[in-house]
Every structure is written in C-alpha cells, then in structure tokens.
Design a protein around this motif. Sequence first.
Motif, mmCIF file in Angstrom:
data_model
loop_
_atom_site.group_PDB
_atom_site.id
_atom_site.type_symbol
_atom_site.label_atom_id
_atom_site.label_comp_id
_atom_site.label_asym_id
_atom_site.label_seq_id
_atom_site.Cartn_x
_atom_site.Cartn_y
_atom_site.Cartn_z
ATOM 1 N N PRO A 94 0.833 -1.205 0.000
ATOM 2 C CA PRO A 94 0.000 0.000 0.000
ATOM 3 C C PRO A 94 0.869 1.258 0.000
ATOM 4 O O PRO A 94 1.933 1.288 0.612
ATOM 5 N N PHE A 95 0.424 2.276 -0.726
ATOM 6 C CA PHE A 95 1.085 3.579 -0.710
ATOM 7 C C PHE A 95 0.032 4.635 -0.971
ATOM 8 O O PHE A 95 -0.562 4.688 -2.052
ATOM 9 N N ASP A 96 -0.201 5.469 0.005
ATOM 10 C CA ASP A 96 -1.199 6.533 -0.081
ATOM 11 C C ASP A 96 -0.454 7.858 0.046
ATOM 12 O O ASP A 96 0.163 8.133 1.075
ATOM 13 N N ILE A 97 -0.490 8.681 -1.007
ATOM 14 C CA ILE A 97 0.265 9.935 -0.964
ATOM 15 C C ILE A 97 -0.200 10.847 0.169
ATOM 16 O O ILE A 97 0.576 11.669 0.660
ATOM 17 N N ASN A 98 -1.445 10.694 0.626
ATOM 18 C CA ASN A 98 -1.942 11.505 1.744
ATOM 19 C C ASN A 98 -1.319 11.087 3.072
ATOM 20 O O ASN A 98 -1.285 11.864 4.015
ATOM 21 N N ILE A 99 -0.829 9.854 3.135
ATOM 22 C CA ILE A 99 -0.193 9.339 4.355
ATOM 23 C C ILE A 99 1.323 9.248 4.177
ATOM 24 O O ILE A 99 2.089 9.676 5.042
ATOM 25 N N ASP A 100 1.743 8.686 3.038
ATOM 26 C CA ASP A 100 3.160 8.395 2.815
ATOM 27 C C ASP A 100 3.926 9.518 2.129
ATOM 28 O O ASP A 100 5.146 9.454 2.014
ATOM 29 N N GLY A 101 3.229 10.550 1.645
ATOM 30 C CA GLY A 101 3.903 11.686 1.024
ATOM 31 C C GLY A 101 4.080 11.542 -0.475
ATOM 32 O O GLY A 101 3.523 10.638 -1.104
ATOM 33 N N ASP A 102 4.870 12.449 -1.036
ATOM 34 C CA ASP A 102 5.104 12.501 -2.478
ATOM 35 C C ASP A 102 5.812 11.232 -2.951
ATOM 36 O O ASP A 102 6.851 10.853 -2.404
ATOM 37 N N TYR A 103 5.268 10.600 -3.996
ATOM 38 C CA TYR A 103 5.824 9.323 -4.450
ATOM 39 C C TYR A 103 7.205 9.494 -5.077
ATOM 40 O O TYR A 103 8.095 8.667 -4.874
ATOM 41 N N LEU A 164 3.400 3.588 -9.031
ATOM 42 C CA LEU A 164 2.221 3.688 -8.180
ATOM 43 C C LEU A 164 0.971 3.462 -9.020
ATOM 44 O O LEU A 164 0.741 4.150 -10.017
ATOM 45 N N PHE A 165 0.185 2.453 -8.643
ATOM 46 C CA PHE A 165 -1.111 2.172 -9.250
ATOM 47 C C PHE A 165 -2.163 2.519 -8.203
ATOM 48 O O PHE A 165 -2.358 1.750 -7.257
ATOM 49 N N ASP A 166 -2.797 3.660 -8.363
ATOM 50 C CA ASP A 166 -3.781 4.136 -7.398
ATOM 51 C C ASP A 166 -3.136 4.167 -6.012
ATOM 52 O O ASP A 166 -2.267 4.991 -5.774
ATOM 53 N N LYS A 167 -3.492 3.253 -5.118
ATOM 54 C CA LYS A 167 -2.897 3.261 -3.775
ATOM 55 C C LYS A 167 -2.054 2.018 -3.520
ATOM 56 O O LYS A 167 -1.922 1.554 -2.390
ATOM 57 N N LYS A 168 -1.462 1.476 -4.611
ATOM 58 C CA LYS A 168 -0.568 0.319 -4.483
ATOM 59 C C LYS A 168 0.719 0.599 -5.233
ATOM 60 O O LYS A 168 0.688 1.000 -6.406
ATOM 61 N N GLU A 169 1.837 0.391 -4.560
ATOM 62 C CA GLU A 169 3.133 0.503 -5.214
ATOM 63 C C GLU A 169 3.524 -0.879 -5.739
ATOM 64 O O GLU A 169 3.627 -1.837 -4.974
ATOM 65 N N PHE A 170 3.724 -0.967 -7.039
ATOM 66 C CA PHE A 170 4.092 -2.209 -7.712
ATOM 67 C C PHE A 170 5.588 -2.153 -8.002
ATOM 68 O O PHE A 170 6.092 -1.150 -8.510
ATOM 69 N N THR A 171 6.297 -3.227 -7.677
ATOM 70 C CA THR A 171 7.752 -3.254 -7.844
ATOM 71 C C THR A 171 8.201 -4.564 -8.471
ATOM 72 O O THR A 171 7.722 -5.639 -8.101
#
Length: 196
Positions: A94-103, A164-171
Amino acid sequence: MSRNIYAFLAIILLLLQNCSGQKTDTKFYDKDFKWSIQIPKDFTKVSAKEWAEKQQKGENALEETTGEEVINEAKTIFVFKTDDMNYFEANYQPFDINIDGDYRENNRNVNHALYQTFRDNMPNARIDTLSSTEKIDSLFFYKYETKIYLPNNQILDIIMYSKLFDKKEFTVNIMFTDPKCGKEMIDAWKNSKFEK
C-alpha cells in the motif's frame, strides 16, 4: 520512506542462501494489476515460506542502516531464480500519498537508503547507481540500477522498477551476476503486458 525496500534487500542477502523450488516455463498473470509475463524457462519458483524467512534478514539490515523500524506491508507476487545469484521478484504494497507523502520524493529516499545499506554491508565493493524512468507497455516506471563490483571480481547487477497504481506501489526486482540470465529477465519484463 517506502516500506518495500526490505524485500529488495532480502534478494541481496539470498546470495549465500539456498531456496527450494520447482522448475517452471509458464506464463504468469496477476489479476490485481492485470499484468501478464512469460517467466523465462529453467527458472525455479522460490517457496513463499523460505522467501519470508529471507525477507526478515533484509528488514534487519535496513533497520540497522537507517535506524528506523521497517513496517512490513509488502505482498509478494512471485519470486523465481536460476541459482543463488540470479533472482526475479515482483511485489506490491500500500502507498497513499496523503499518508506516505510525495511518491517521487519517496523513490529518491528509497534509492538513497538502498545505496547506504549496500555500502554499509559491502564496504569492500565499488558501487555505481543510476536513477531514471522507463516505459514498459506504455506505462512509465521509476528505475533504479545498482552495479556492485565485488572483491572476488564478480559484478552484481540489481535493477528495481516501481510504479504507483492508485494506492498500491508495484515493484519488479531483477538481480543477476550472469549477463545471460539478466537479459532473459529484463526481456521478459520489457515484453510483459498490462491490460488497459
């Protein structure tokens, strides 16, 4: 900082470890990302249990370097290998720019932490890095390349692609010492498809 890099570091720590698995020559599909990829033949699937054990070692190394607790929210999509020096791994978290900041800024921080962790754990190696972006099936991914010149004259190449796909970071992580295996993994990744 991304909570994902522990999984990437686990790949490095697998260099001296053995993982059991089975040979594959299959097309892989992930429904969450609508992603299909042809796994190169003669790659072995690494078991989820053994991979989880190795991830803990990567997490510990990162925490030692950064002095920060690593929160494990990454989910492994797959891990394949040809031997203990050539790995192909995909995961998301999960990665939410509102919580985790600028991607974008997060990617810079991850790259810095990775470099410093490699430096701390491989003090006798020369390490070169390069950050860029690359298009895979018309989608732009952040790309971080690390080339580690080991004291035994072996070269370890590590390439991390993330998006970043919406609120998921794919690696996708590719690690190799054998250029032929590296080319097979890179070609498989570059030829993979994301349904639009």
